[in-house]
Enzyme design. Structure first.
Site, PDB file in Angstrom:
ATOM      1  CB  THR A  37     -12.947  49.763 114.641  1.00 50.35           C
ATOM      2  OG1 THR A  37     -13.515  51.242 114.706  1.00 50.35           O
ATOM      3  CG2 THR A  37     -11.529  50.352 114.642  1.00 50.35           C
ATOM      4  CE1 TYR A 141     -24.419  63.589 113.020  1.00 46.37           C
ATOM      5  CE2 TYR A 141     -24.502  65.459 111.609  1.00 46.37           C
ATOM      6  CZ  TYR A 141     -23.930  64.235 111.870  1.00 46.37           C
ATOM      7  OH  TYR A 141     -22.894  63.834 110.737  1.00 46.37           O
ATOM      8  CE  LYS A 145     -20.424  64.173 113.185  1.00 45.62           C
ATOM      9  NZ  LYS A 145     -19.307  63.259 112.938  1.00 45.62           N
ATOM     10  CB  VAL A 174     -21.695  61.511 102.098  1.00 47.79           C
ATOM     11  CG1 VAL A 174     -21.034  60.341 101.419  1.00 47.79           C
ATOM     12  CG2 VAL A 174     -20.977  62.541 102.664  1.00 47.79           C
ATOM     13  CB  THR A 176     -23.714  56.983 103.910  1.00 46.84           C
ATOM     14  OG1 THR A 176     -24.253  57.961 104.735  1.00 46.84           O
ATOM     15  CG2 THR A 176     -22.449  57.358 103.369  1.00 46.84           C
TER      16      THR A 176
END
Length: 233
Positions: A37, A141, A145, A174, A176
């Site tokens: 998605t 954030y 989380k 990570v 990204t």
């Protein structure tokens, strides 16, 4: 125990980063179909994935996705936002926006897909958390989380008797787009995805995908000054 061979998975945020790596790894391990998605499904690039439009914070979008993906046996709540709003200075609306994506979004998706998983004989949910679930260094954030981690723990108690196992994945940095500006050791999305799928197959309650996640989790029972050295000054 959940087998990936022949499974049908749905990965939210499946067009980049950890989500993209999870889509590829699921196919490598024998998944029959993977829905990937994204807000814009044209950004899904895996040649075998089934692109699916989804805005996790929009109930109508979630309902439409669930109506299209009635064969899902594994749900991976990976989509997230990184606003990092400061609790004192940032607009409260920024804090709300982070919670809409990181807490209420996966809740809406899970509620929509639990009946699907049950009709298909049970299944597995993987929720992608963060080491920041356990340490408040990133404002809204971290808080979103932490709340998502608590949601996962509660859902696990509710869903295990219904034949649905729940795994929480915790990661530090990570490699990204979200961590592009960070100058620190980073895990590869592929390594994180592999460990996450190992956790699904073994029925792990939690997967700690890197050293920093393991260190912070182990330190939760210590004095707060051990996690927050600035408090010891």
């Amino acid at each position: 125990m959940t087998t990936l061979q022949g499974s049908v998975a749905l990965v939210t945020g499946g067009s980049r980063g950890i989500g993209k790596a999870l889509v590829a790894a699921l196919y490598e391990r024998g998944a029959k179909k993977v829905y990937a998605t994204a807000r814009d499904p044209r950004t899904v690039t895996h040649p075998d994935a089934v692109p699916l439009a989804l805005e996790v914070s929009d109930p109508a979008s979630v309902a439409a996705a669930a109506a299209q993906a009635q064969d899902v046996t594994i749900l991976i709540n990976n989509a997230g936002a990184s606003v990092n709003a400061n609790f004192l200075d940032s607009p409260v609306e920024d804090v709300r926006r982070e919670f809409e994506t990181n807490f209420y979004g996966p809740l809406l998706v899970t509620r929509a897909f639990v009946p699907v998983l049950e009709r298909n004989g049970g299944g597995h949910i993987l929720n992608v958390h963060s080491v920041l679930s356990w340490i408040g260094l990133a404002g809204s954030y971290s808080a979103s989380k932490a709340a998502f981690w608590s949601q996962t723990n509660s859902l696990r108690l509710d869903l295990t008797p219904r034949g649905i196992d729940v795994t929480g994945l915790h990661v530090g940095y990570v490699d990204t787009d979200m961590a592009a500006a960070v100058d620190a050791p980073k895990s590869t999305p592929e390594s994180v995805a592999a460990q996450a799928l190992d956790g699904i197959e073994s029925g792990a309650f939690e997967v700690l995908a890197d050293d920093i996640s393991r260190q912070v989790k182990a330190g939760l029972s210590a004095d707060l000054a051990a996690l927050y050295p600035q408090l010891a000054a």
